[in-house]
Design a protein around this motif. Structure first.
Motif, PDB file in Angstrom:
ATOM      1  N   ALA A 150       0.935  -1.150   0.001  1.00  0.00           N
ATOM      2  CA  ALA A 150      -0.071   0.123  -0.157  1.00  0.00           C
ATOM      3  C   ALA A 150       0.909   1.239  -0.031  1.00  0.00           C
ATOM      4  O   ALA A 150       2.163   1.220   0.149  1.00  0.00           O
ATOM      5  N   PRO A 151       0.513   2.349  -0.476  1.00  0.00           N
ATOM      6  CA  PRO A 151       1.140   3.792  -0.390  1.00  0.00           C
ATOM      7  C   PRO A 151       1.686   3.859   1.091  1.00  0.00           C
ATOM      8  O   PRO A 151       1.125   3.378   2.123  1.00  0.00           O
ATOM      9  N   ARG A 152       2.846   4.794   1.084  1.00  0.00           N
ATOM     10  CA  ARG A 152       3.488   5.001   2.514  1.00  0.00           C
ATOM     11  C   ARG A 152       2.458   5.722   3.441  1.00  0.00           C
ATOM     12  O   ARG A 152       2.086   5.389   4.602  1.00  0.00           O
ATOM     13  N   ARG A 153       1.770   6.778   2.654  1.00  0.00           N
ATOM     14  CA  ARG A 153       0.869   7.596   3.473  1.00  0.00           C
ATOM     15  C   ARG A 153      -0.405   7.704   2.624  1.00  0.00           C
ATOM     16  O   ARG A 153      -0.455   7.405   1.410  1.00  0.00           O
ATOM     17  N   VAL A 154      -1.619   7.582   3.331  1.00  0.00           N
ATOM     18  CA  VAL A 154      -2.897   7.432   2.652  1.00  0.00           C
ATOM     19  C   VAL A 154      -3.898   8.701   3.094  1.00  0.00           C
ATOM     20  O   VAL A 154      -3.795   9.176   3.969  1.00  0.00           O
ATOM     21  N   THR A 155      -4.882   8.984   2.020  1.00  0.00           N
ATOM     22  CA  THR A 155      -6.077   9.834   2.620  1.00  0.00           C
ATOM     23  C   THR A 155      -7.271   9.030   2.221  1.00  0.00           C
ATOM     24  O   THR A 155      -7.209   8.197   1.204  1.00  0.00           O
ATOM     25  N   VAL A 156      -8.283   8.998   3.189  1.00  0.00           N
ATOM     26  CA  VAL A 156      -9.486   8.280   3.155  1.00  0.00           C
ATOM     27  C   VAL A 156     -10.591   9.244   2.406  1.00  0.00           C
ATOM     28  O   VAL A 156     -10.758  10.150   2.434  1.00  0.00           O
ATOM     29  N   LEU A 157     -11.006   8.147   1.049  1.00  0.00           N
ATOM     30  CA  LEU A 157     -12.167   8.825   0.389  1.00  0.00           C
ATOM     31  C   LEU A 157     -13.172   7.913   0.393  1.00  0.00           C
ATOM     32  O   LEU A 157     -13.116   6.822   0.316  1.00  0.00           O
ATOM     33  N   ASP A 158     -14.332   8.334   0.824  1.00  0.00           N
ATOM     34  CA  ASP A 158     -15.562   7.601   1.024  1.00  0.00           C
ATOM     35  C   ASP A 158     -16.247   7.536  -0.446  1.00  0.00           C
ATOM     36  O   ASP A 158     -15.836   7.791  -1.373  1.00  0.00           O
ATOM     37  N   GLY A 159     -17.342   6.817  -0.439  1.00  0.00           N
ATOM     38  CA  GLY A 159     -18.040   6.234  -1.790  1.00  0.00           C
ATOM     39  C   GLY A 159     -18.046   7.367  -2.636  1.00  0.00           C
ATOM     40  O   GLY A 159     -18.528   7.389  -3.838  1.00  0.00           O
ATOM     41  N   GLN A 160     -18.592   8.700  -2.073  1.00  0.00           N
ATOM     42  CA  GLN A 160     -18.908   9.944  -2.794  1.00  0.00           C
ATOM     43  C   GLN A 160     -17.698  10.601  -3.311  1.00  0.00           C
ATOM     44  O   GLN A 160     -17.926  11.698  -3.897  1.00  0.00           O
ATOM     45  N   GLY A 161     -16.618  10.027  -2.941  1.00  0.00           N
ATOM     46  CA  GLY A 161     -15.191  10.976  -3.471  1.00  0.00           C
ATOM     47  C   GLY A 161     -14.772  12.055  -2.275  1.00  0.00           C
ATOM     48  O   GLY A 161     -14.102  12.637  -2.565  1.00  0.00           O
ATOM     49  N   SER A 162     -15.495  11.817  -1.161  1.00  0.00           N
ATOM     50  CA  SER A 162     -15.155  13.151  -0.194  1.00  0.00           C
ATOM     51  C   SER A 162     -14.202  12.735   0.606  1.00  0.00           C
ATOM     52  O   SER A 162     -14.103  11.551   1.133  1.00  0.00           O
ATOM     53  N   ILE A 163     -13.314  13.524   1.100  1.00  0.00           N
ATOM     54  CA  ILE A 163     -12.271  13.384   2.048  1.00  0.00           C
ATOM     55  C   ILE A 163     -12.689  13.030   3.370  1.00  0.00           C
ATOM     56  O   ILE A 163     -13.247  14.154   4.049  1.00  0.00           O
ATOM     57  N   ALA A 164     -12.569  12.034   3.991  1.00  0.00           N
ATOM     58  CA  ALA A 164     -12.824  11.899   5.565  1.00  0.00           C
ATOM     59  C   ALA A 164     -12.311  12.901   6.478  1.00  0.00           C
ATOM     60  O   ALA A 164     -11.062  13.435   6.086  1.00  0.00           O
ATOM     61  N   SER A 165     -12.920  13.368   7.307  1.00  0.00           N
ATOM     62  CA  SER A 165     -12.309  14.297   8.432  1.00  0.00           C
ATOM     63  C   SER A 165     -10.864  14.016   9.098  1.00  0.00           C
ATOM     64  O   SER A 165     -10.888  12.843   9.227  1.00  0.00           O
ATOM     65  N   LEU A 166     -10.269  14.885   9.229  1.00  0.00           N
ATOM     66  CA  LEU A 166      -9.026  14.482  10.311  1.00  0.00           C
ATOM     67  C   LEU A 166      -9.387  14.376  11.569  1.00  0.00           C
ATOM     68  O   LEU A 166     -10.326  14.762  12.277  1.00  0.00           O
ATOM     69  N   CYS A 167      -8.311  13.395  12.056  1.00  0.00           N
ATOM     70  CA  CYS A 167      -8.855  12.842  13.494  1.00  0.00           C
ATOM     71  C   CYS A 167      -7.816  13.566  14.246  1.00  0.00           C
ATOM     72  O   CYS A 167      -6.710  13.643  13.979  1.00  0.00           O
ATOM     73  N   LEU A 168      -8.234  14.330  15.238  1.00  0.00           N
ATOM     74  CA  LEU A 168      -7.178  14.925  16.208  1.00  0.00           C
ATOM     75  C   LEU A 168      -6.957  14.701  17.589  1.00  0.00           C
ATOM     76  O   LEU A 168      -6.224  14.928  18.115  1.00  0.00           O
ATOM     77  N   ASP A 169      -7.808  13.235  17.891  1.00  0.00           N
ATOM     78  CA  ASP A 169      -7.663  12.808  19.169  1.00  0.00           C
ATOM     79  C   ASP A 169      -7.913  11.325  19.030  1.00  0.00           C
ATOM     80  O   ASP A 169      -8.684  10.614  18.866  1.00  0.00           O
ATOM     81  N   GLY A 170      -6.408  10.858  18.850  1.00  0.00           N
ATOM     82  CA  GLY A 170      -6.217   9.139  18.858  1.00  0.00           C
ATOM     83  C   GLY A 170      -4.933   8.740  18.637  1.00  0.00           C
ATOM     84  O   GLY A 170      -3.790   9.560  19.005  1.00  0.00           O
ATOM     85  N   ILE A 171      -4.690   7.540  18.147  1.00  0.00           N
ATOM     86  CA  ILE A 171      -3.362   7.038  17.926  1.00  0.00           C
ATOM     87  C   ILE A 171      -2.962   6.988  16.578  1.00  0.00           C
ATOM     88  O   ILE A 171      -3.726   6.304  15.842  1.00  0.00           O
ATOM     89  N   SER A 172      -1.630   7.505  16.109  1.00  0.00           N
ATOM     90  CA  SER A 172      -1.187   7.048  14.766  1.00  0.00           C
ATOM     91  C   SER A 172      -0.361   6.100  15.009  1.00  0.00           C
ATOM     92  O   SER A 172       0.404   5.796  15.886  1.00  0.00           O
ATOM     93  N   TRP A 173      -0.008   5.382  13.669  1.00  0.00           N
ATOM     94  CA  TRP A 173       1.054   4.267  13.771  1.00  0.00           C
ATOM     95  C   TRP A 173       2.037   4.294  12.615  1.00  0.00           C
ATOM     96  O   TRP A 173       1.655   4.800  11.469  1.00  0.00           O
ATOM     97  N   ASP A 174       3.372   4.109  13.140  1.00  0.00           N
ATOM     98  CA  ASP A 174       4.162   3.730  11.982  1.00  0.00           C
ATOM     99  C   ASP A 174       4.729   2.331  11.892  1.00  0.00           C
ATOM    100  O   ASP A 174       5.042   1.787  13.159  1.00  0.00           O
TER     101      ASP A 174
END
Length: 249
Positions: A150-174
């Motif tokens: 998969a790509p190194r970094r990704v952007t979430v696109l829903d079924g309508q092609g809209s970009i999912a909102s950014l999450c500001l409270d949570g855990i990111s993973w490398d």
């Protein structure tokens, strides 16, 4: 005026005793690390062999602050691999690193670190685990998982092609994979669908570290359970959504 014998004796008694030779500090025997501490210790590059190019955003010196050999210096032979994750919370400095090493002799090891990645030059209140795993079998297929393509970094696109909102409270993973002929790095933000795409990588790595130190366990309140993230990813794909390569390098 020359000193009398008595005065000279008193002067010599007043001199401090010679201290230890500072060369002894440098020449002290350095114990070879145990396999649990450094599973790939003592290896040398073959003629014409070069170290892997790893670009996962972790400087070699930062690894040493966490008490780990830099991934950039690990010599991996055919049939071996190192898989590593970094837990990066958005609203906390409580970070964790988990590394699983599988050797071609059939032995596997986990190194886990947790600490405060902030506010001082060193890693604050760091704790660590170095242990041999009971079996390498749960980890042998990690390098073959399709998520690594998969790509190194990704952007979430829903079924309508809209970009999912950014999450500001949570855990990111490398997560980083190192084999003799391949290196891969993936970074996933705290969106459930993003995490779900790499859940098959995260689950065995977290499971390898749990139950060895409660101070590490507390950073994983759900344990090694990423089922909710898997469902979020599956739901995204079922709704004709996708994870698109991010424009951020």
């Amino acid at each position: 005026m020359s000193l009398t014998a008595a005065a000279l004796a008193l002067l010599l008694q007043a001199q401090p005793a010679p201290g230890p030779d500072p060369n002894d500090w440098w020449n002290a025997k350095v114990e070879r690390p145990s396999p649990e501490r450094e599973p790939l210790a003592g290896r040398r590059l073959d003629e014409g062999q070069s170290l892997p190019a790893i670009d996962n955003g972790v400087d070699p010196l930062l690894y040493r602050l966490w008490g780990l050999q830099p991934l950039q210096t690990q010599i991996v032979e055919r049939g071996e691999m190192v898989v590593e994750l970094w837990r990066r919370p958005s609203l906390s400095v409580r970070q964790a690193v988990i590394r699983v090493t599988v050797r071609r002799d059939g032995r596997a090891f986990v190194q886990a670190r947790a600490g405060l990645g902030c506010c001082s030059p060193e890693i604050g209140r760091r704790v660590g685990v170095d242990a041999e795993l009971a079996s390498a079998e749960p980890y042998r297929n990690l390098a073959a998982l399709p998520a690594w393509d998969a790509p190194r970094r990704v952007t979430v696109l829903d079924g309508q092609g809209s970009i999912a909102s950014l999450c500001l409270d949570g855990i990111s993973w490398d997560v980083t994979l190192l084999t003799q002929d391949r290196t891969r790095h993936l970074r996933r933000a705290c969106d459930g669908a993003e995490i779900g795409q790499i859940a098959d990588i995260l689950t065995p790595l977290v499971a390898a570290a749990l139950g060895r130190d409660p101070r590490i366990d507390v950073l994983f309140p759900r344990g090694a359970d990423f089922e909710a993230d898997r469902r979020a990813y599956d739901a995204l794909i079922a709704a004709s959504g996708r994870l698109e390569a991010s424009k951020v390098p």
